[in-house]
Write a protein that holds these residues in place. Structure first.
Motif, short mmCIF file in Angstrom:
data_model
loop_
_atom_site.label_atom_id
_atom_site.label_comp_id
_atom_site.label_asym_id
_atom_site.label_seq_id
_atom_site.Cartn_x
_atom_site.Cartn_y
_atom_site.Cartn_z
N GLN A 32 0.84 -1.20 0.00
CA GLN A 32 0.00 0.00 0.00
C GLN A 32 0.87 1.25 0.00
O GLN A 32 0.56 2.22 -0.69
CB GLN A 32 -0.92 0.01 1.21
CG GLN A 32 -1.74 1.29 1.32
CD GLN A 32 -2.58 1.34 2.58
OE1 GLN A 32 -3.02 0.32 3.08
NE2 GLN A 32 -2.80 2.53 3.09
N ARG A 33 1.95 1.21 0.73
CA ARG A 33 2.83 2.37 0.83
C ARG A 33 3.43 2.74 -0.53
O ARG A 33 3.45 3.91 -0.91
CB ARG A 33 3.93 2.09 1.84
CG ARG A 33 4.84 3.27 2.04
CD ARG A 33 5.86 2.98 3.12
NE ARG A 33 6.69 4.15 3.30
CZ ARG A 33 7.83 4.16 3.93
NH1 ARG A 33 8.28 3.06 4.47
NH2 ARG A 33 8.53 5.27 4.05
N SER A 34 3.91 1.76 -1.28
CA SER A 34 4.53 2.06 -2.57
C SER A 34 3.50 2.53 -3.59
O SER A 34 3.78 3.41 -4.40
CB SER A 34 5.31 0.86 -3.10
OG SER A 34 4.45 -0.20 -3.45
N ILE A 35 2.31 1.96 -3.55
CA ILE A 35 1.24 2.38 -4.47
C ILE A 35 0.79 3.80 -4.14
O ILE A 35 0.61 4.63 -5.03
CB ILE A 35 0.07 1.39 -4.43
CG1 ILE A 35 0.53 0.04 -5.02
CG2 ILE A 35 -1.13 1.92 -5.19
CD1 ILE A 35 -0.45 -1.09 -4.82
N THR A 36 0.65 4.10 -2.85
CA THR A 36 0.28 5.45 -2.42
C THR A 36 1.34 6.46 -2.85
O THR A 36 1.02 7.54 -3.35
CB THR A 36 0.07 5.50 -0.90
OG1 THR A 36 -0.96 4.58 -0.54
CG2 THR A 36 -0.31 6.89 -0.43
N VAL A 48 3.30 15.80 0.61
CA VAL A 48 2.10 16.33 1.25
C VAL A 48 1.52 15.24 2.16
O VAL A 48 1.30 14.11 1.72
CB VAL A 48 1.05 16.76 0.21
CG1 VAL A 48 -0.24 17.20 0.88
CG2 VAL A 48 1.59 17.84 -0.70
N LYS A 49 1.28 15.57 3.41
CA LYS A 49 0.68 14.60 4.32
C LYS A 49 -0.74 14.32 3.88
O LYS A 49 -1.47 15.22 3.45
CB LYS A 49 0.70 15.12 5.75
CG LYS A 49 2.08 15.19 6.33
CD LYS A 49 2.05 15.61 7.77
CE LYS A 49 3.47 15.65 8.31
NZ LYS A 49 3.51 15.96 9.73
N ALA A 50 -1.13 13.05 4.00
CA ALA A 50 -2.46 12.65 3.54
C ALA A 50 -2.98 11.51 4.39
O ALA A 50 -2.21 10.76 5.01
CB ALA A 50 -2.40 12.23 2.08
N ASP A 57 -10.18 -3.28 -2.80
CA ASP A 57 -10.02 -3.20 -4.25
C ASP A 57 -9.73 -1.77 -4.72
O ASP A 57 -9.64 -1.52 -5.91
CB ASP A 57 -11.25 -3.74 -4.97
CG ASP A 57 -12.52 -2.95 -4.64
OD1 ASP A 57 -12.50 -2.19 -3.65
OD2 ASP A 57 -13.51 -3.10 -5.36
N SER A 58 -9.58 -0.84 -3.76
CA SER A 58 -9.25 0.54 -4.11
C SER A 58 -8.66 1.26 -2.89
O SER A 58 -8.79 0.80 -1.76
CB SER A 58 -10.50 1.28 -4.59
OG SER A 58 -11.42 1.42 -3.52
N LEU A 59 -8.02 2.39 -3.17
CA LEU A 59 -7.50 3.27 -2.13
C LEU A 59 -8.08 4.66 -2.35
O LEU A 59 -8.29 5.08 -3.49
CB LEU A 59 -5.97 3.39 -2.21
CG LEU A 59 -5.12 2.15 -1.98
CD1 LEU A 59 -3.66 2.47 -2.25
CD2 LEU A 59 -5.28 1.65 -0.55
N VAL A 72 -7.44 5.42 -6.19
CA VAL A 72 -6.63 4.42 -6.87
C VAL A 72 -7.47 3.16 -6.95
O VAL A 72 -7.83 2.58 -5.92
CB VAL A 72 -5.31 4.12 -6.11
CG1 VAL A 72 -4.49 3.09 -6.86
CG2 VAL A 72 -4.51 5.40 -5.89
N ASP A 73 -7.81 2.73 -8.16
CA ASP A 73 -8.59 1.52 -8.38
C ASP A 73 -7.66 0.45 -8.96
O ASP A 73 -6.87 0.72 -9.85
CB ASP A 73 -9.74 1.79 -9.35
CG ASP A 73 -10.74 2.76 -8.77
OD1 ASP A 73 -11.19 2.54 -7.64
OD2 ASP A 73 -11.06 3.74 -9.46
#
Length: 75
Positions: A32-36, A48-50, A57-59, A72-73
């Motif tokens: 999840q970290r690398s995709i984010t 930017v903090k988020a 199945d999505s973020l 992110v799908d």
């Protein structure tokens, strides 16, 4: 796995779609970290903090202090 990134504005905390930018990428790592990180980089939000919400199945990435949202799908 392919990731589809949608970056748009918000109004009242909800996605407004007044403007939309879209990208696609194949992540090198499935974390999840690398995709984010990659999605924020494409949207110009690196550093930017988020708040990130994982729905399986999505973020959903909500940058703090901005009226914007990044979806992110996974396909």
């Amino acid at each position: 796995m392919k990731c589809v990134v949608t970056h748009t504005d918000t109004f009242g905390g909800e996605a407004n779609y007044g403007w939309v930018k879209r990208w696609e990428f194949v992540p090198r790592y499935d974390s999840q970290r690398s995709i984010t990180y990659q999605a924020k980089k494409l949207a110009g939000m690196t550093g930017v903090k988020a708040d990130t919400y994982d729905y399986g199945d999505s973020l959903t990435i909500k940058p703090r202090g901005y009226n914007q949202v990044i979806f992110v799908d996974f396909e």
